[in-house]
Design a protein around this motif. Structure first.
Motif, PDB file in Angstrom:
ATOM      1  N   TYR A   1       0.644  -0.768   0.106  1.00  0.00           N
ATOM      2  CA  TYR A   1       0.539  -0.102   0.113  1.00  0.00           C
ATOM      3  C   TYR A   1       0.900   1.152   0.474  1.00  0.00           C
ATOM      4  O   TYR A   1       0.537   2.416  -0.873  1.00  0.00           O
ATOM      5  CB  TYR A   1      -1.454  -0.208   1.395  1.00  0.00           C
ATOM      6  CG  TYR A   1      -1.688   1.625   1.594  1.00  0.00           C
ATOM      7  CD1 TYR A   1      -2.652   1.667   0.161  1.00  0.00           C
ATOM      8  CD2 TYR A   1      -1.503   2.050   2.159  1.00  0.00           C
ATOM      9  CE1 TYR A   1      -3.609   2.602   0.343  1.00  0.00           C
ATOM     10  CE2 TYR A   1      -2.242   3.298   2.609  1.00  0.00           C
ATOM     11  CZ  TYR A   1      -2.888   3.833   1.777  1.00  0.00           C
ATOM     12  OH  TYR A   1      -3.938   4.709   1.665  1.00  0.00           O
TER      13      TYR A   1
ATOM     14  N   LYS B   1       0.894   4.089  -3.098  1.00  0.00           N
ATOM     15  CA  LYS B   1      -0.328   5.112  -1.809  1.00  0.00           C
ATOM     16  C   LYS B   1      -1.463   5.478  -2.639  1.00  0.00           C
ATOM     17  O   LYS B   1      -2.616   5.760  -2.273  1.00  0.00           O
ATOM     18  CB  LYS B   1       0.639   5.601  -1.124  1.00  0.00           C
ATOM     19  CG  LYS B   1       0.000   5.729  -0.023  1.00  0.00           C
ATOM     20  CD  LYS B   1       0.344   7.285   1.010  1.00  0.00           C
ATOM     21  CE  LYS B   1      -0.273   7.560   1.868  1.00  0.00           C
ATOM     22  NZ  LYS B   1      -1.469   8.780   1.029  1.00  0.00           N
ATOM     23  N   THR B   2      -0.529   6.421  -4.012  1.00  0.00           N
ATOM     24  CA  THR B   2      -1.630   7.092  -5.081  1.00  0.00           C
ATOM     25  C   THR B   2      -2.624   6.763  -5.345  1.00  0.00           C
ATOM     26  O   THR B   2      -3.753   6.812  -5.642  1.00  0.00           O
ATOM     27  CB  THR B   2      -0.453   8.194  -5.402  1.00  0.00           C
ATOM     28  OG1 THR B   2       0.043   8.981  -4.838  1.00  0.00           O
ATOM     29  CG2 THR B   2      -1.410   9.220  -6.555  1.00  0.00           C
TER      30      THR B   2
ATOM     31  N   TYR C   1      -4.113   3.694  -5.083  1.00  0.00           N
ATOM     32  CA  TYR C   1      -5.096   2.999  -3.200  1.00  0.00           C
ATOM     33  C   TYR C   1      -5.719   4.501  -3.045  1.00  0.00           C
ATOM     34  O   TYR C   1      -7.338   3.803  -2.933  1.00  0.00           O
ATOM     35  CB  TYR C   1      -4.549   2.350  -2.770  1.00  0.00           C
ATOM     36  CG  TYR C   1      -4.153   0.780  -2.787  1.00  0.00           C
ATOM     37  CD1 TYR C   1      -4.648   0.018  -3.374  1.00  0.00           C
ATOM     38  CD2 TYR C   1      -2.769   0.635  -3.030  1.00  0.00           C
ATOM     39  CE1 TYR C   1      -3.873  -1.028  -4.124  1.00  0.00           C
ATOM     40  CE2 TYR C   1      -1.937  -0.958  -3.096  1.00  0.00           C
ATOM     41  CZ  TYR C   1      -3.021  -1.855  -3.745  1.00  0.00           C
ATOM     42  OH  TYR C   1      -2.099  -3.083  -4.139  1.00  0.00           O
ATOM     43  N   ASP C   2      -5.153   5.169  -2.671  1.00  0.00           N
ATOM     44  CA  ASP C   2      -6.343   6.799  -2.304  1.00  0.00           C
ATOM     45  C   ASP C   2      -7.163   6.755  -3.355  1.00  0.00           C
ATOM     46  O   ASP C   2      -8.009   7.227  -3.300  1.00  0.00           O
ATOM     47  CB  ASP C   2      -5.113   7.817  -1.950  1.00  0.00           C
ATOM     48  CG  ASP C   2      -4.480   7.847  -0.680  1.00  0.00           C
ATOM     49  OD1 ASP C   2      -4.604   6.235  -0.110  1.00  0.00           O
ATOM     50  OD2 ASP C   2      -3.396   8.115  -0.188  1.00  0.00           O
TER      51      ASP C   2
ATOM     52  N   THR D   1     -10.097   4.727  -3.514  1.00  0.00           N
ATOM     53  CA  THR D   1     -10.955   4.912  -2.261  1.00  0.00           C
ATOM     54  C   THR D   1     -11.519   6.479  -2.628  1.00  0.00           C
ATOM     55  O   THR D   1     -12.909   6.325  -2.682  1.00  0.00           O
ATOM     56  CB  THR D   1     -10.484   5.272  -1.372  1.00  0.00           C
ATOM     57  OG1 THR D   1      -9.215   3.846  -0.565  1.00  0.00           O
ATOM     58  CG2 THR D   1     -11.079   5.605   0.229  1.00  0.00           C
ATOM     59  N   TYR D   2     -11.192   7.979  -2.771  1.00  0.00           N
ATOM     60  CA  TYR D   2     -11.813   8.458  -3.359  1.00  0.00           C
ATOM     61  C   TYR D   2     -13.100   8.391  -4.775  1.00  0.00           C
ATOM     62  O   TYR D   2     -14.374   9.078  -4.334  1.00  0.00           O
ATOM     63  CB  TYR D   2     -10.808   9.559  -4.105  1.00  0.00           C
ATOM     64  CG  TYR D   2      -9.986  10.622  -2.811  1.00  0.00           C
ATOM     65  CD1 TYR D   2     -10.428   9.847  -1.988  1.00  0.00           C
ATOM     66  CD2 TYR D   2      -8.877  10.958  -3.670  1.00  0.00           C
ATOM     67  CE1 TYR D   2      -9.105  10.521  -0.097  1.00  0.00           C
ATOM     68  CE2 TYR D   2      -7.425  11.092  -2.378  1.00  0.00           C
ATOM     69  CZ  TYR D   2      -7.531  10.863  -1.682  1.00  0.00           C
ATOM     70  OH  TYR D   2      -6.928  11.451   0.116  1.00  0.00           O
TER      71      TYR D   2
END
Length: 403
Positions: free
Chosen positions: A257, A261-262, A264-265, A268-269
């Motif tokens: 993750y 990170k970017t 997976y973020d 989510t968004y």
């Protein structure tokens, strides 16, 4: 509750069939539709998210150990045998990963060469994503290249037994502008097969033996990273902290993750963006309750006078019609939940809607039903219906003026 008994009678009594009952039925359908749509949309998004994560787990390991400074580290720096004895570690493997240029026939492409050890598949099941040929990076003294299907299309690879793949790695310390060809290390390797994953991995990566990668990039006795797989006995974050404490601050331990990170973020968004867009539809659909309650309040004016004569106050009468609005919304939510969950589970276990197999790795649209999504939908839906009903009832049934 007495107010709920009145509300149920207004909605279901056989003696009260009128256009208001029709409006209430339309309101119920209007409320059920967005609830079902939200459940299906979020489940589809969960399915694609799970599909992407499963693809990532096929190509990216749980934990990656890299040097904080520089691009490589001596393999003697970490005792892998001792590392495997740490609680939570199932397997580990050295990796050499660098950019290079490849050519096949008259076509060229920039790729990321990932040199792996023979037991690499014990960490990542890349062999399960084989699209053609077979997974093989080394056989005895012979090295092979295992490439993504997208990269194969870009290079015009039609058969695996044709010309070998040429790999060019830059000699960073001895590059000459006078004789550029002498500034590259060139190796030719036959193709063993192609893999099918996400587009980025397919078009960028070439897997080969760690021996060939070290030879290409002049990293004898070194590697760029150590891949670690957890055994599931503890969380990945806990294992990361354990390894970081054991290895010291000179090395960096990152989870899958953290390395992405970017990405997976953004996922989510996007999910919550879909949720709030669907919520707007729910809010618009909830205005159908306004019409049903307004018509019902007007029709039941005589009953309101009777109730006031019997001692009922304004708050009691308001609660009757508020219960009516909540009853319509509740029945709509129940119907929408049954429809949405039913379609989702049918798609998940049976498969109702197919997706083009030519461009995806699954036959049916992936879905994944999650109870927390349903709880969030129903909680927000209840809040919207209660607010709309409360506002309508308060405006339609004002408190009587005192003399």
């Amino acid at each position: 509750m007495l107010t709920l008994r009145f509300a149920r009678r207004y909605l279901f009594s056989p003696k009260s069939h009128s256009v208001i009952n029709l409006i209430s039925g339309v309101s119920l359908v209007a409320m059920a539709t967005p609830v079902a749509a939200m459940i299906i949309l979020l489940s589809v998004f969960n399915g694609f998210e799970g599909l992407i994560r499963s693809m990532a787990s096929t190509f990216d390991t749980d934990l990656v150990i890299t040097p904080r400074e520089g691009v490589s580290l001596p393999t003697e720096r970490i005792d892998t045998a001792a590392l495997r004895q740490i609680e939570g570690v199932e397997a580990c493997s050295w990796v050499v990963e660098q950019e290079a240029m490849v050519s096949y026939g008259d076509r060229q492409a920039m790729v990321v060469v990932r040199g792996v050890e023979d037991h690499y598949t014990s960490l990542l099941p890349i062999h399960q994503a084989t699209a053609s040929g077979e997974y093989r990076v080394r056989l005895g003294d012979y090295d092979y290249a295992f490439i993504g299907q997208g990269l194969g299309y870009r290079l015009g690879v039609k058969t695996l037994v044709a010309d070998p793949l040429k790999i060019y790695a830059l000699k960073r310390e001895s590059f000459s502008t006078l004789l550029p060809i002498d500034g590259y290390t060139r190796r030719e390797v036959p193709l063993s097969g192609t893999f099918l994953l996400d587009t980025e991995s397919e078009e960028r990566y070439l897997l080969t033996s760690i021996r060939l990668a070290r030879d290409l990039f002049a990293m004898e006795g070194c590697a760029t990273a150590l891949f670690v797989k957890g055994d599931g006995s503890c969380s990945i974050e806990a294992l990361r902290n354990r390894l970081q404490e054991r290895l010291g601050e000179e090395l960096k331990v990152e989870t899958r993750y953290e390395r992405n990170k970017t990405f997976y973020d953004i996922m989510t968004y996007e999910k919550w963006g879909i949720f709030f867009i669907s919520l707007l539809v729910v809010i618009i659909a909830s205005f159908s309750i306004v019409g049903a309650l307004a018509m019902l309040i007007i029709e039941k004016r005589d009953e309101q006078l009777t109730l006031r004569s019997l001692g009922a106050d304004t708050a009691f009468i308001r609660r009757i019609f508020l219960s009516e609005g909540l009853l319509i919304g509740g029945l709509g939510a129940l119907a929408g939940t049954l429809i949405g969950v039913g379609i989702t589970l049918a798609q998940e276990h049976i498969g109702l809607v197919e997706m083009p197999t030519a461009s995806f790795v699954m036959q049916y649209y992936p879905v994944e039903f999650r109870c927390m999504d349903l709880i969030a939908i129903l909680a927000v839906f209840t809040g919207v219906v209660w607010s709309i009903s409360q506002l309508t009832v308060r405006n339609m049934i004002p408190k009587p003026k005192r003399l």
